[in-house]
Write a protein that holds these residues in place. Structure first.
Motif, PDB file in Angstrom:
ATOM      1  N   LEU A 511       0.819  -1.216   0.000  1.00 37.56           N
ATOM      2  CA  LEU A 511       0.000   0.000   0.000  1.00 37.56           C
ATOM      3  C   LEU A 511       0.854   1.269   0.000  1.00 37.56           C
ATOM      4  CD1 LEU A 511      -3.166  -0.634   2.201  1.00 37.56           C
ATOM      5  CD2 LEU A 511      -3.033  -0.153  -0.236  1.00 37.56           C
ATOM      6  N   PRO A 512       1.785   1.429   0.961  1.00 39.00           N
ATOM      7  CA  PRO A 512       2.618   2.642   0.907  1.00 39.00           C
ATOM      8  C   PRO A 512       3.467   2.718  -0.356  1.00 39.00           C
ATOM      9  CG  PRO A 512       3.399   1.136   2.626  1.00 39.00           C
ATOM     10  CD  PRO A 512       2.069   0.632   2.169  1.00 39.00           C
ATOM     11  N   ILE A 513       3.958   1.581  -0.850  1.00 36.51           N
ATOM     12  CA  ILE A 513       4.750   1.601  -2.083  1.00 36.51           C
ATOM     13  C   ILE A 513       3.865   1.985  -3.266  1.00 36.51           C
ATOM     14  CG2 ILE A 513       5.994   0.147  -3.731  1.00 36.51           C
ATOM     15  CD1 ILE A 513       7.250  -1.299  -1.371  1.00 36.51           C
ATOM     16  N   GLY A 514       2.656   1.429  -3.322  1.00 38.32           N
ATOM     17  CA  GLY A 514       1.732   1.774  -4.398  1.00 38.32           C
ATOM     18  C   GLY A 514       1.361   3.248  -4.395  1.00 38.32           C
ATOM     19  N   GLU A 515       1.143   3.803  -3.203  1.00 42.27           N
ATOM     20  CA  GLU A 515       0.812   5.229  -3.107  1.00 42.27           C
ATOM     21  C   GLU A 515       2.000   6.092  -3.512  1.00 42.27           C
ATOM     22  OE1 GLU A 515      -0.592   5.833   0.845  1.00 42.27           O
ATOM     23  OE2 GLU A 515      -2.458   4.710   0.535  1.00 42.27           O
ATOM     24  N   TRP A 516       3.210   5.629  -3.169  1.00 43.84           N
ATOM     25  CA  TRP A 516       4.417   6.377  -3.565  1.00 43.84           C
ATOM     26  C   TRP A 516       4.551   6.394  -5.087  1.00 43.84           C
ATOM     27  CZ3 TRP A 516       8.696   4.822  -6.310  1.00 43.84           C
ATOM     28  CH2 TRP A 516       9.765   5.738  -6.352  1.00 43.84           C
ATOM     29  N   VAL A 517       4.301   5.251  -5.733  1.00 51.65           N
ATOM     30  CA  VAL A 517       4.387   5.191  -7.197  1.00 51.65           C
ATOM     31  C   VAL A 517       3.366   6.137  -7.821  1.00 51.65           C
ATOM     32  CG1 VAL A 517       4.013   3.711  -9.212  1.00 51.65           C
ATOM     33  CG2 VAL A 517       5.313   2.839  -7.255  1.00 51.65           C
ATOM     34  N   LYS A 545      -4.276  -6.678  -4.630  1.00 58.46           N
ATOM     35  CA  LYS A 545      -4.692  -6.330  -3.268  1.00 58.46           C
ATOM     36  C   LYS A 545      -5.073  -4.853  -3.161  1.00 58.46           C
ATOM     37  CE  LYS A 545      -1.986  -9.941  -0.956  1.00 58.46           C
ATOM     38  NZ  LYS A 545      -0.968 -10.233   0.076  1.00 58.46           N
ATOM     39  N   GLN A 546      -4.444  -4.004  -3.984  1.00 55.06           N
ATOM     40  CA  GLN A 546      -4.805  -2.586  -3.952  1.00 55.06           C
ATOM     41  C   GLN A 546      -6.263  -2.378  -4.348  1.00 55.06           C
ATOM     42  OE1 GLN A 546      -1.027  -1.481  -6.285  1.00 55.06           O
ATOM     43  NE2 GLN A 546      -1.569   0.450  -5.307  1.00 55.06           N
ATOM     44  N   LEU A 547      -6.727  -3.183  -5.310  1.00 53.55           N
ATOM     45  CA  LEU A 547      -8.104  -3.038  -5.785  1.00 53.55           C
ATOM     46  C   LEU A 547      -9.125  -3.364  -4.718  1.00 53.55           C
ATOM     47  CD1 LEU A 547      -7.783  -4.640  -9.334  1.00 53.55           C
ATOM     48  CD2 LEU A 547      -8.080  -2.227  -8.803  1.00 53.55           C
ATOM     49  N   LEU A 548      -8.726  -4.132  -3.712  1.00 55.33           N
ATOM     50  CA  LEU A 548      -9.653  -4.556  -2.670  1.00 55.33           C
ATOM     51  C   LEU A 548      -9.813  -3.504  -1.573  1.00 55.33           C
ATOM     52  CD1 LEU A 548      -8.578  -8.299  -2.389  1.00 55.33           C
ATOM     53  CD2 LEU A 548     -10.666  -7.404  -3.416  1.00 55.33           C
ATOM     54  N   HIS A 549      -9.010  -2.449  -1.621  1.00 57.02           N
ATOM     55  CA  HIS A 549      -9.122  -1.406  -0.593  1.00 57.02           C
ATOM     56  C   HIS A 549     -10.187  -0.393  -1.004  1.00 57.02           C
ATOM     57  CE1 HIS A 549      -5.925  -2.121   2.401  1.00 57.02           C
ATOM     58  NE2 HIS A 549      -5.506  -2.933   1.451  1.00 57.02           N
ATOM     59  N   ARG A 550     -11.074  -0.100  -0.074  1.00 59.73           N
ATOM     60  CA  ARG A 550     -12.255   0.717  -0.376  1.00 59.73           C
ATOM     61  C   ARG A 550     -11.898   2.161  -0.720  1.00 59.73           C
ATOM     62  NH1 ARG A 550     -16.718  -1.929   0.078  1.00 59.73           N
ATOM     63  NH2 ARG A 550     -16.793  -3.860   1.297  1.00 59.73           N
ATOM     64  N   ASP A 551     -10.745   2.624  -0.265  1.00 62.44           N
ATOM     65  CA  ASP A 551     -10.369   4.008  -0.532  1.00 62.44           C
ATOM     66  C   ASP A 551      -9.536   4.167  -1.798  1.00 62.44           C
ATOM     67  OD1 ASP A 551     -11.639   4.721   1.801  1.00 62.44           O
ATOM     68  OD2 ASP A 551      -9.831   4.567   3.029  1.00 62.44           O
ATOM     69  N   PHE A 552      -9.371   3.085  -2.575  1.00 61.36           N
ATOM     70  CA  PHE A 552      -8.434   3.135  -3.684  1.00 61.36           C
ATOM     71  C   PHE A 552      -8.854   4.165  -4.740  1.00 61.36           C
ATOM     72  CE2 PHE A 552      -6.998   1.483  -7.863  1.00 61.36           C
ATOM     73  CZ  PHE A 552      -5.643   1.701  -7.684  1.00 61.36           C
ATOM     74  N   VAL A 553     -10.121   4.154  -5.149  1.00 56.35           N
ATOM     75  CA  VAL A 553     -10.579   5.082  -6.182  1.00 56.35           C
ATOM     76  C   VAL A 553     -10.454   6.523  -5.688  1.00 56.35           C
ATOM     77  CG1 VAL A 553     -12.548   5.813  -7.572  1.00 56.35           C
ATOM     78  CG2 VAL A 553     -12.126   3.383  -7.200  1.00 56.35           C
ATOM     79  N   GLN A 554     -10.801   6.744  -4.430  1.00 59.30           N
ATOM     80  CA  GLN A 554     -10.696   8.092  -3.885  1.00 59.30           C
ATOM     81  C   GLN A 554      -9.242   8.547  -3.823  1.00 59.30           C
ATOM     82  OE1 GLN A 554     -13.175  10.214  -3.316  1.00 59.30           O
ATOM     83  NE2 GLN A 554     -11.589  11.736  -2.901  1.00 59.30           N
ATOM     84  N   THR A 555      -8.331   7.619  -3.521  1.00 58.72           N
ATOM     85  CA  THR A 555      -6.898   7.945  -3.504  1.00 58.72           C
ATOM     86  C   THR A 555      -6.441   8.405  -4.888  1.00 58.72           C
ATOM     87  OG1 THR A 555      -6.493   6.328  -1.746  1.00 58.72           O
ATOM     88  CG2 THR A 555      -4.589   7.033  -3.028  1.00 58.72           C
ATOM     89  N   SER A 583     -14.978 -10.805  -8.115  1.00 55.27           N
ATOM     90  CA  SER A 583     -15.527  -9.980  -7.037  1.00 55.27           C
ATOM     91  C   SER A 583     -16.358  -8.842  -7.607  1.00 55.27           C
ATOM     92  CB  SER A 583     -14.382  -9.425  -6.181  1.00 55.27           C
ATOM     93  OG  SER A 583     -14.833  -8.401  -5.340  1.00 55.27           O
ATOM     94  N   GLU A 584     -17.571  -8.671  -7.075  1.00 60.60           N
ATOM     95  CA  GLU A 584     -18.402  -7.546  -7.477  1.00 60.60           C
ATOM     96  C   GLU A 584     -17.746  -6.231  -7.075  1.00 60.60           C
ATOM     97  OE1 GLU A 584     -21.184  -7.095  -9.242  1.00 60.60           O
ATOM     98  OE2 GLU A 584     -21.029  -9.199  -9.823  1.00 60.60           O
ATOM     99  N   PHE A 585     -17.024  -6.254  -5.961  1.00 63.85           N
ATOM    100  CA  PHE A 585     -16.362  -5.032  -5.495  1.00 63.85           C
ATOM    101  C   PHE A 585     -15.274  -4.608  -6.481  1.00 63.85           C
ATOM    102  CE2 PHE A 585     -13.019  -2.843  -3.085  1.00 63.85           C
ATOM    103  CZ  PHE A 585     -13.760  -1.774  -2.586  1.00 63.85           C
ATOM    104  N   ILE A 586     -14.478  -5.579  -6.955  1.00 62.59           N
ATOM    105  CA  ILE A 586     -13.440  -5.262  -7.941  1.00 62.59           C
ATOM    106  C   ILE A 586     -14.081  -4.762  -9.235  1.00 62.59           C
ATOM    107  CG2 ILE A 586     -11.717  -6.311  -9.461  1.00 62.59           C
ATOM    108  CD1 ILE A 586     -10.703  -7.909  -7.152  1.00 62.59           C
TER     109      ILE A 586
END
Length: 827
Positions: A511-517, A545-555, A583-586
């Motif tokens: 997560l922190p690495i993905g946000e840094w990228v 795994k990033q796609l499964l975080h609920r705040d990903f689109v907002q990030t 997954s419906e969420f993905i």
């Protein structure tokens, strides 16, 4: 596609004795009978549209996926599966999958499932109880009781019918509560206290006297002795009940008739109880000691400080035999393989651990040459066939060897070291043997060091991005760039992404690495736009795994807004495996990203894990072909029809296709013939840093130029060897080794190939050892390395003591010719 046939398929099968269901091509349940609902613990229509993988573990889903694919290819498949009940326990099922056709096209799968959990448990229980029944039958007045608390299952030997004056039919139906009623009301608490003592592991054995037999007014006196037994995943409590005396109606006592004929001494009873305990420690199929008894033997030898060596042996076939042929053949396979081991190793203590995985104890002083000879003799079984009821079955035996080194190590740890050596043996081109050493493998040591450093890599500013263009396959015009993360480690140098990206997911750093990228790419795009430089979209690789975080689109939305970057300049690449979860969420997350104006690329397409339906269900804009296609085309043209089919389908779905890993003009011509839209690879451009990116973008069009060092395809003079690190940055290091292939040597330097990337400078010292050749330790310093197109590395290194070069040069004169790819098991 008409799915009415799928719905109707179970309409007339509601009275079928097994669970019946149908699946569509995506693996979703379309229809099912009531027995499936009852079997899994669901009511009403709760199973409707559920994916079959929702009811099995991820590992089981991965194992079953190829079988489902065979059914979708027209084959009727039979297999066993561990299925999760709604309440969490596991059911073992026999499953049959049959393809459903409509107008000569497969539209789904017809499934029949039968729960065999109880059958398997009862078969094991019957076998175990029968063995103990034979043991107790020879002693009069003795009855055997076994209770499984987790399953609340009671097993009683036949002599209880006499002891309690009940019929055998009634005895078979007794449950635990009914059994307690056969104990005098004042003694029931005594018996339950003994059971509680065993459950708390406070005592290894317990003993008490009870009055029993409700029909005779509890006049039967018995002595009860119990022991706790661990039987794989079951918690078992075994008790022996021995008749002692029976109260007479006048208030006196008399010995039972059997006791008068043949009284049983306490010493005999205790010996009998110990024999029964041992029975629970032996495998019921092969008769060999099980894992628990094997560990006891290791502990015994350890306490005596007696030298020994553990051999961990795996035939690697039982699971496939059980699944494809049947459990009866599997049991015969176990009997024959265990017989083979006991005949080949008559002086060793052999045990069955699990499956067709065995262990053996060599109780002589460590003798490497003799152990090697023994292993080679055993491995000859891989060239023969076991004949079982008309089947010719081949073994894939592999062996791990671990000598006893210190009494401070537990038995479990010692067995684990042998299993680690076994795992390494299985990685060899052919099943083989491997000795365990106390030092860690060089790769494991490096992995551990990287894992520890990765957590601070962002703060230490060790991570950076490089950008590799994707170009039009015909014109060379730059279409987009891909952001590739890099890590410049202070000790290990440049770390390839494939080495640390998996570590980031395992260590929850993704997560922190993905946000840094994301932050860094948006900064780059902002800088290009602000300076009025040419700009193309930049793509980022996503972890599933990033796609499964609920705040990903907002990030994503927040970052684009912060740097004032239009969404059309950001693209996202996701692995094909991310769509496996259905997954419906993905799906919703990807739809939201698409609505933002972000294009999505499916990376690694063609590896065979996702269906064509994924292209329809998800808002994908382009496909990036799996790079394995390029490697396979080097060998033959067999992937060509598949590539052409993918390109054709992509055009039907209005998707662009990108060929990745293009390094030569020949490969470029091939993918032009396949009508791919774009390419990416060293042929047009290596990844470039942020400083060179504006220069590359200003060119707008790139010219193909072969620059990648190609791996040699012809056989080379070669010596097998190993390298290990002895010093790193001025510190002594003691680690294991990594295999190398030595191809050339002068009196000053040695050249070799390796699969691991090491730092190249004067801060590292390596020890080189030839395989199967005894010679003094040879110290070298690597000075240069070249990365090859197949992922291997070519090193040149100087000898620290030049006189040691003669040993290597002499061995090379008589060395065999070997292909590089064959040595490193590369496809």
């Amino acid at each position: 596609m008409d799915f009415k046939q799928l719905v109707d398929a179970t309409h007339f099968l509601e009275n079928h004795p097994d669970a019946v269901y149908t699946l569509n091509l995506d693996g979703q349940i379309v229809s099912y009978n009531q027995k499936l609902s009852l079997l899994l613990g669901y009511g009403g229509k709760q199973l409707q549209h559920q994916h079959f993988s929702d009811f099995i573990s991820p590992a089981e889903a991965q194992r079953i996926a190829p079988l489902k694919q065979r059914a979708l290819s027209g084959e009727t498949i039979h297999f066993t599966a561990d299925v999760l009940h709604r309440e969490g326990h596991v059911l073992t099922m026999n499953v049959t999958n049959i393809p459903i056709y409509q107008h000569h096209v497969i539209i789904g799968i017809y499934g029949i499932a039968r729960d065999i959990s109880q059958h398997l448990q009862l078969r094991l229980q019957h076998t175990r109880l029968s063995a103990k029944e034979q043991l107790t039958a020879s002693l009069p007045g003795l009855a055997f009781f076994e209770y499984e608390t987790t399953a609340d299952r009671l097993s009683l030997s036949t002599h209880f019918a006499t002891l309690l004056d009940v019929s055998h039919h009634r005895l078979a139906s007794l449950d635990y509560d009914e059994f307690l009623l056969e104990i005098h009301p004042d003694d029931r608490s005594v018996f339950e206290e003994q059971l509680t003592l065993l459950q708390k592991e406070g005592s290894s054995t317990v003993s008490c006297h009870l009055r029993m037999n409700q029909k005779q007014h509890y006049t039967q006196q018995v002595q009860c002795q119990g022991v706790r037994v661990e039987d794989e995943r079951q918690e078992l409590f075994s008790f022996l009940f021995r008749e002692t005396a029976r109260h007479t109606p006048l208030g006196g006592t008399k010995k039972t008739d059997r006791s008068q004929q043949d009284d049983v001494p306490d010493s005999t009873l205790m010996q009998q109880q110990e024999d029964i305990r041992k029975l629970s420690l032996y495998d019921h199929v092969t008769g060999l000691p099980n894992r628990m008894l094997f560990l006891e033997e290791i502990e015994h030898l350890t306490r005596k400080k007696h030298p020994f060596t553990i051999l961990s042996l795996d035939f690697n076939q039982l699971h496939q035999i059980n699944e494809q042929i049947g459990f009866d053949i599997g049991d015969q396979w176990l009997r024959q393989t265990s017989q083979f081991l006991t005949e080949q190793l008559p002086d060793m203590y052999c045990s069955r651990l699990a499956g067709d995985h065995y262990a053996a104890l060599w109780t002589e002083p460590f003798d490497e040459l003799q152990l090697k000879k023994t292993c080679l003799d055993l491995l000859s079984v891989n060239t023969t066939r076991f004949q079982i009821e008309g089947y010719e079955l081949a073994a894939e035996l592999a062996i791990g060897i671990s000598p006893f080194q210190t009494e401070e190590t537990t038995a479990t740890e010692l067995l684990h070291t042998a299993n680690r050596a076994l795992s390494r043996a299985k990685l060899k081109p052919q099943p083989a043997y491997e000795f365990y050493t106390s030092e860690l493998d060089l790769e494991i040591y490096r992995r551990h060091q990287l894992e520890q450093s990765l957590r601070n890599a962002i703060e230490q500013k060790e991570l950076f991005l490089e950008y590799q263009p994707k170009v039009d396959i015909w014109s060379g015009q730059i279409l987009t760039c891909e952001a590739l993360i890099r890590w410049d480690h202070p000790e290990w140098g440049r770390i390839p992404p494939q080495d640390f990206i998996p570590l980031s997911e395992e260590g929850h750093c993704y997560l922190p690495i993905g946000e840094w990228v994301l932050e860094t790419v948006c900064q780059t795009l902002q800088s290009l736009l602000h300076n009025a430089l040419p700009v193309v979209p930049i793509s980022i690789n996503l972890s599933s795994k990033q796609l499964l975080h609920r705040d990903f689109v907002q990030t994503i939305r927040t970052c684009l807004h912060r740097y004032q970057v239009p969404a059309r300049y950001l693209q996202l690449e996701l692995q094909e495996t991310a769509l496996l979860q259905e997954s419906e969420f993905i799906k919703e997350t990807l739809q939201q990203l698409h609505q933002l104006g972000i294009e999505l690329t499916l990376d690694g397409y063609g590896s065979g894990v996702s269906s064509l339906n994924s292209l329809r269900k998800y808002p994908i804009s382009s496909l990036k072909l799996d790079r394995s296609f390029v490697a396979q085309l080097e060998e033959d043209n067999s992937p060509a029809p598949l590539i052409k089919s993918i390109v054709y389908l992509a055009k039907e779905f209005q998707l662009t296709v990108v060929a990745e890993g293009i390094e030569t003009l020949e490969q470029l011509d091939q993918f032009r013939e396949f009508e791919c839209h774009a390419v990416q690879g060293y042929l047009f451009s290596r990844p470039v840093g942020i400083e060179q990116l504006p220069v590359v973008l200003k060119q707008a069009v790139l010219v193909p130029m072969e620059s990648m060092k190609k791996s040699p395809k012809k056989p080379l003079p070669s010596l097998h060897g190993h390298i290990s690190i002895t010093r790193l940055n001025g510190k002594d290091v003691n680690v294991g080794s990594s295999p190398i292939l030595i191809t050339r040597s002068t009196n000053r330097s040695v050249h070799f190939y390796a699969s691991i990337r090491l730092p190249v400078n004067h801060q590292i010292e390596l020890s080189l050892q030839l395989t199967d050749v005894v010679h003094p330790k040879t110290l070298i310093e690597p000075l240069a390395l070249t990365e090859l197109d197949n992922g291997l590395f070519h090193y040149s290194a100087d000898y620290k003591i030049r006189a040691q070069s003669s040993q290597i040069m002499k061995a090379l004169e008589t060395s065999q010719q070997l292909k590089l790819d064959e040595f490193f098991m590369l496809s």
